[in-house]
Structures are given as structure tokens and as C-alpha cells.
Design an enzyme around this catalytic site. Structure first.
Site, PDB file in Angstrom:
ATOM      1  N   HIS A 104       7.332  13.102 -10.072  1.00 16.85           N
ATOM      2  CA  HIS A 104       6.923  12.257  -8.940  1.00 16.85           C
ATOM      3  C   HIS A 104       6.410  13.116  -7.778  1.00 16.85           C
ATOM      4  O   HIS A 104       6.955  13.094  -6.679  1.00 16.85           O
ATOM      5  CB  HIS A 104       8.091  11.360  -8.473  1.00 16.85           C
ATOM      6  CG  HIS A 104       7.655  10.217  -7.624  1.00 16.85           C
ATOM      7  ND1 HIS A 104       8.299   8.999  -7.606  1.00 16.85           N
ATOM      8  CD2 HIS A 104       6.629  10.081  -6.740  1.00 16.85           C
ATOM      9  CE1 HIS A 104       7.696   8.179  -6.761  1.00 16.85           C
ATOM     10  NE2 HIS A 104       6.684   8.823  -6.210  1.00 16.85           N
ATOM     11  N   ARG A 161       3.981   3.421 -10.690  1.00 17.38           N
ATOM     12  CA  ARG A 161       5.440   3.451 -10.747  1.00 17.38           C
ATOM     13  C   ARG A 161       5.883   3.440 -12.208  1.00 17.38           C
ATOM     14  O   ARG A 161       5.187   2.924 -13.080  1.00 17.38           O
ATOM     15  CB  ARG A 161       6.036   2.235 -10.019  1.00 17.38           C
ATOM     16  CG  ARG A 161       5.955   2.340  -8.505  1.00 17.38           C
ATOM     17  CD  ARG A 161       6.803   3.482  -7.957  1.00 17.38           C
ATOM     18  NE  ARG A 161       6.786   3.575  -6.503  1.00 17.38           N
ATOM     19  CZ  ARG A 161       6.197   4.541  -5.787  1.00 17.38           C
ATOM     20  NH1 ARG A 161       5.532   5.519  -6.389  1.00 17.38           N
ATOM     21  NH2 ARG A 161       6.283   4.552  -4.475  1.00 17.38           N
TER      22      ARG A 161
HETATM   23  P1  NDP Z   1      -2.427  -0.920  -1.925  1.00 22.42           P
HETATM   24  O1  NDP Z   1      -1.444  -1.999  -1.638  1.00 22.42           O
HETATM   25  O2  NDP Z   1      -3.298  -0.431  -0.840  1.00 22.42           O
HETATM   26  O3  NDP Z   1      -3.392  -1.403  -3.119  1.00 22.42           O
HETATM   27  C1  NDP Z   1      -2.924  -2.079  -4.234  1.00 22.42           C
HETATM   28  C2  NDP Z   1      -4.112  -2.438  -5.116  1.00 22.42           C
HETATM   29  O4  NDP Z   1      -3.604  -3.024  -6.329  1.00 22.42           O
HETATM   30  C3  NDP Z   1      -5.033  -3.481  -4.486  1.00 22.42           C
HETATM   31  O5  NDP Z   1      -6.380  -3.194  -4.793  1.00 22.42           O
HETATM   32  C4  NDP Z   1      -4.610  -4.788  -5.172  1.00 22.42           C
HETATM   33  O6  NDP Z   1      -5.631  -5.744  -5.297  1.00 22.42           O
HETATM   34  C5  NDP Z   1      -4.248  -4.265  -6.548  1.00 22.42           C
HETATM   35  N1  NDP Z   1      -3.349  -5.193  -7.219  1.00 22.42           N
HETATM   36  C6  NDP Z   1      -2.100  -5.584  -6.850  1.00 22.42           C
HETATM   37  N2  NDP Z   1      -1.597  -6.458  -7.713  1.00 22.42           N
HETATM   38  C7  NDP Z   1      -2.541  -6.644  -8.666  1.00 22.42           C
HETATM   39  C8  NDP Z   1      -2.622  -7.435  -9.830  1.00 22.42           C
HETATM   40  N3  NDP Z   1      -1.622  -8.236 -10.203  1.00 22.42           N
HETATM   41  N4  NDP Z   1      -3.753  -7.376 -10.571  1.00 22.42           N
HETATM   42  C9  NDP Z   1      -4.777  -6.578 -10.199  1.00 22.42           C
HETATM   43  N5  NDP Z   1      -4.766  -5.791  -9.096  1.00 22.42           N
HETATM   44  C10 NDP Z   1      -3.655  -5.834  -8.347  1.00 22.42           C
HETATM   45  O7  NDP Z   1      -1.611   0.277  -2.573  1.00 22.42           O
HETATM   46  P2  NDP Z   1      -1.876   1.852  -2.453  1.00 22.42           P
HETATM   47  O8  NDP Z   1      -3.233   2.138  -2.973  1.00 22.42           O
HETATM   48  O9  NDP Z   1      -1.542   2.339  -1.099  1.00 22.42           O
HETATM   49  O10 NDP Z   1      -0.745   2.423  -3.443  1.00 22.42           O
HETATM   50  C11 NDP Z   1      -0.671   1.997  -4.782  1.00 22.42           C
HETATM   51  C12 NDP Z   1       0.647   2.454  -5.396  1.00 22.42           C
HETATM   52  O11 NDP Z   1       0.590   3.840  -5.692  1.00 22.42           O
HETATM   53  C13 NDP Z   1       1.872   2.332  -4.505  1.00 22.42           C
HETATM   54  O12 NDP Z   1       2.359   1.008  -4.493  1.00 22.42           O
HETATM   55  C14 NDP Z   1       2.835   3.274  -5.165  1.00 22.42           C
HETATM   56  O13 NDP Z   1       3.587   2.592  -6.141  1.00 22.42           O
HETATM   57  C15 NDP Z   1       1.939   4.291  -5.856  1.00 22.42           C
HETATM   58  N6  NDP Z   1       2.057   5.627  -5.247  1.00 22.42           N
HETATM   59  C16 NDP Z   1       2.468   6.668  -6.043  1.00 22.42           C
HETATM   60  C17 NDP Z   1       2.584   7.930  -5.526  1.00 22.42           C
HETATM   61  C18 NDP Z   1       3.005   9.074  -6.381  1.00 22.42           C
HETATM   62  O14 NDP Z   1       3.238  10.168  -5.870  1.00 22.42           O
HETATM   63  N7  NDP Z   1       3.070   8.905  -7.691  1.00 22.42           N
HETATM   64  C19 NDP Z   1       2.271   8.213  -4.121  1.00 22.42           C
HETATM   65  C20 NDP Z   1       1.839   7.054  -3.381  1.00 22.42           C
HETATM   66  C21 NDP Z   1       1.754   5.818  -3.933  1.00 22.42           C
HETATM   67  P3  NDP Z   1      -6.280  -6.446  -4.001  1.00 22.42           P
HETATM   68  O15 NDP Z   1      -7.027  -5.337  -3.277  1.00 22.42           O
HETATM   69  O16 NDP Z   1      -7.197  -7.456  -4.542  1.00 22.42           O
HETATM   70  O17 NDP Z   1      -5.139  -6.968  -3.196  1.00 22.42           O
HETATM   71  C1  OXD Z   2       4.863   6.890  -2.066  1.00 23.65           C
HETATM   72  C2  OXD Z   2       5.308   7.886  -3.036  1.00 23.65           C
HETATM   73  O1  OXD Z   2       5.082   5.687  -2.289  1.00 23.65           O
HETATM   74  O2  OXD Z   2       5.354   9.092  -2.673  1.00 23.65           O
HETATM   75  O3  OXD Z   2       4.313   7.281  -1.019  1.00 23.65           O
HETATM   76  O4  OXD Z   2       5.590   7.540  -4.187  1.00 23.65           O
END
Ligand code: NDP
Ligand code: OXD
Length: 307
Positions: free
Chosen positions: A270, A222
Site C-alpha cells: 500500500h 482497495r
Molecule cells: P474520486 O472520488 O475522485 O473518483 C472516483 C471515480 O470512480 C469517479 O470517476 C467515479 O465516477 C468513479 N466511480 C465510483 N463508483 C463507480 C461505479 N459504481 N461505477 C463506475 N465508476 C464509479 O476518487 P479518487 O480518484 O480521489 O481516488 C480513487 C480511490 O483510489 C480512492 O477511493 C482510494 O480507494 C484509492 N487510493 C489508493 C491509494 C493507494 O496508495 N493505493 C492512494 C489514494 C487513493 P463519477 O466521476 O461519475 O462519479
Molecule cells: C489514500 C491512500 O486513500 O493512501 O490516500 O490509500
């Protein structure tokens, strides 16, 4: 009954078009419709939560994406659940975006574009995947998938998350204590963290200074993960080679932003990956069906944890 709820006109239209195409008539409505009072689920992207909180039968706030930072979790009622979209095509979409970014740096396309602008003919070394260290921040649904796929392509991949993971051919680091060592192994740093209080601004000077000199950044998490001025300073000092940015604190990106005109930065609007709209509608319908049958919901968010 699903109510479509976005304060962003483009998203409201996208959701309405998708429900019209993929959902049965009578299964959805708009917040201003009379039948919104019967809604059990809200399909959301930047919704007006105060308005949704008035709906007497609402039980589920459903994001239309993987991310949920567009929901102010402090405003979610304790009786409401939050769910999000998790989808295989969404993961492959993200993978292809990241693969492109990694190749852009591995094969020096950033430098060849610069050389072209200056009419310079100069061949640079042809690196192998095994010579490049990649670090993936966030090893959730998207990050773990991307990290394992890149490792299977021969890159040296490290990953960082809150809790320790075990992923094939990926060196996994966990929590703040191991962040610096993870960064020191990241010639390309990929951000796939969710936006939370703990991760806001994480792409900033202290992080950059722990990366190897000449590292590149790919931010598809983000926009608010990145401190823009810190990135520009790190590029000016040549500590950071450049960045590929897909997400911005303000979208669309302000016309006045200095990011537009920097040769070391690639911007995309995005588009790293979107879940197919048919999948979005089907997953929201399925969770709404589960509510009506009192079944556990799919892809729930831990509201306390913030993702
Ligand atoms: P998940 O919730 O499945 O995974 C999040 C990961 O981040 C987990 O491994 C978690 O650790 C880790 N994490 C969270 N907080 C911390 C922290 N403080 N320190 C270290 N690690 C941390 O998310 P997704 O993989 O589904 O998606 C990730 C992000 O990608 C979304 O939130 C969104 O913002 C972004 N996104 C962007 C898109 C785009 O088009 N640009 C499209 C889709 C998503 P743990 O496993 O230990 O809980
Ligand atoms: C999502 C994105 O969160 O597209 O799926 O950013």
C-alpha cells in the site's frame, strides 16, 4: 480544535507526529485529552466513530487520505460532514506507480524476470506505447489525471466512470451498460475506483473474462475490489497474464496468502501514493478554520453516494 482519531496505532502515531511538526500548538489533541470535548474536526484513519459521535461540538470527520472506505458511513451523524485529501503530489505519486506498472508489462519485464530464473536468453518484441491499450476504472481526481497523462505518453487509453467524462485523448465510457466494451479495450486494466457497495469485488471472474486474453491488472484502488481466488484462477488458465497489487482486504497481507509466492504477481505494501503529511495537516487545519468561520468546506465527500 482538531482531535486525532485512529484505531490503528501506526496511523495514530503518524498523525500525531505530523500535527506536532506542522500544526500550531493548541490546535490539536487526542481523543483522551480533556480538550477533545471542544473539537470541531476529527483527523481520521479507521476512527472509532461511536466515540467521536459523543463529542458535542464535532462537525467534520476528515480522512487523512483520498479514500474514505475506512469510515463506516452508516455511522456518520447527519449533522457531520466528511472531507478527504486531494493533492497534486498525491496524483503524481499515483502516476509514477502506474507508469512503472505499465512499463513492466509493455517491455515484458515480467517475462524477463521469469526467463532469468530459468536462465533463458530470449529477446521479446519491443512494443511501442501506441500498440498498448490501457483501461482506467474510475475517472476521479486520481484516475482522470493518470488516464490523461498516459494518453499524452502515446498509449491508447480508455476510461470508465459512473457519469460520462470528457478527457483529452481518452476514450471515455460510462456506467454498467458500457463496462464490457471498455473492458474489451483494456490490455492493462488499472483500478482507481473508490470502494463502495457497487464496486466491491468488481475485479472478479466476470470482469476478467471480458478482458482481452493476456491482459494484466494493476489494482491500486482497495483490496476488497479484488476477488483473489478469481484472479488466481484467471492466471492459472492463462487468460490473465499477471497482476500488480498494492492494496489488500487485510493489511498487512496475511503471511499465509497464496499471493506472496506467485511469480505472476507483484506485491507492494500500500505505497502506490500517499499525500505528503504536511499537506494532510494543512488541508485539515484549513477545513477546521472554515468551520470556525462558517465557510464552505473543501474536498467534501457525498455521503449518500459513498465517495
Ligand atoms: P474520486 O472520488 O475522485 O473518483 C472516483 C471515480 O470512480 C469517479 O470517476 C467515479 O465516477 C468513479 N466511480 C465510483 N463508483 C463507480 C461505479 N459504481 N461505477 C463506475 N465508476 C464509479 O476518487 P479518487 O480518484 O480521489 O481516488 C480513487 C480511490 O483510489 C480512492 O477511493 C482510494 O480507494 C484509492 N487510493 C489508493 C491509494 C493507494 O496508495 N493505493 C492512494 C489514494 C487513493 P463519477 O466521476 O461519475 O462519479
Ligand atoms: C489514500 C491512500 O486513500 O493512501 O490516500 O490509500
Amino acid at each position: 480544535m482538531i482531535v486525532i482519531a485512529s484505531t490503528k496505532p501506526y496511523a495514530q502515531k503518524m498523525l500525531l507526529d505530523a500535527f506536532q511538526k506542522y500544526a500550531p500548538v493548541g490546535s490539536y489533541c487526542l481523543t483522551e485529552d480533556y480538550c477533545a470535548s471542544q473539537a470541531t474536526t476529527a483527523a481520521c484513519w479507521f476512527p472509532d466513530l461511536e466515540n467521536l459521535n459523543q463529542l458535542p461540538h464535532l462537525q467534520l470527520i476528515h480522512s487523512m487520505g483520498a479514500g474514505i472506505e475506512h469510515l463506516d458511513l452508516a455511522k456518520i451523524k447527519s449533522s457531520h460532514q466528511v472531507c478527504r485529501i486531494i493533492d497534486q503530489d498525491h496524483k503524481y505519486g499515483m502516476l509514477s506507480y502506474i507508469q512503472w506498472g505499465v512499463l513492466y508489462y509493455l517491455r515484458y519485464f515480467d517475462q524477463y524476470l521469469q526467463q532469468q530464473a530459468e536462465r533463458v536468453w530470449k529477446q521479446l518484441p519491443q512494443l511501442k506505447a501506441s500498440e498498448l491499450q490501457i483501461g482506467v476504472m474510475g475517472l476521479g481526481e486520481l484516475g482522470a489525471f493518470v488516464a490523461e497523462k498516459l494518453a499524452s505518453e502515446g498509449y491508447q487509453v480508455s476510461g470508465w466512470s459512473r457519469s460520462r467524462k470528457s478527457l483529452k485523448h481518452v476514450e471515455c465510457f460510462a456506467n454498467d451498460a458500457e463496462f464490457e466494451i471498455f473492458l474489451s479495450k483494456s490490455q492493462i486494466l488499472i483500478n482507481l475506483l473508490p470502494l463502495t457497495d457497487a464496486t466491491r469485488g468488481i475485479l472478479s471472474q466476470p470482469t476478467f473474462e471480458n478482458l482481452p486474453r493476456g491482459a494484466a491488472i494493476i489494482n491500486s484502488g482497495r483490496g476488497a475490489h479484488l476477488k483473489t481466488q478469481d484472479l488466481l484462477d484467471a492466471i492459472d488458465s492463462k487468460h490473465i497474464r499477471g497482476a500488480i497489487l498494492d492494496v489488500f482486504e487485510q493489511e498487512p497481507l496475511d503471511q499465509q496468502s497464496p499471493l506472496w509466492s506467485r511469480a505472476e504477481i507483484v506485491l507492494t505494501p500500500h505505497i502506490a501514493s500517499h499525500a505528503p503529511l504536511e499537506v494532510v495537516v494543512k488541508q485539515i487545519l484549513e477545513n477546521d478554520r472554515r468551520i470556525s468561520q462558517n465557510l464552505p468546506l473543501l474536498n467534501c465527500v457525498n455521503i449518500k453516494r459513498g465517495y
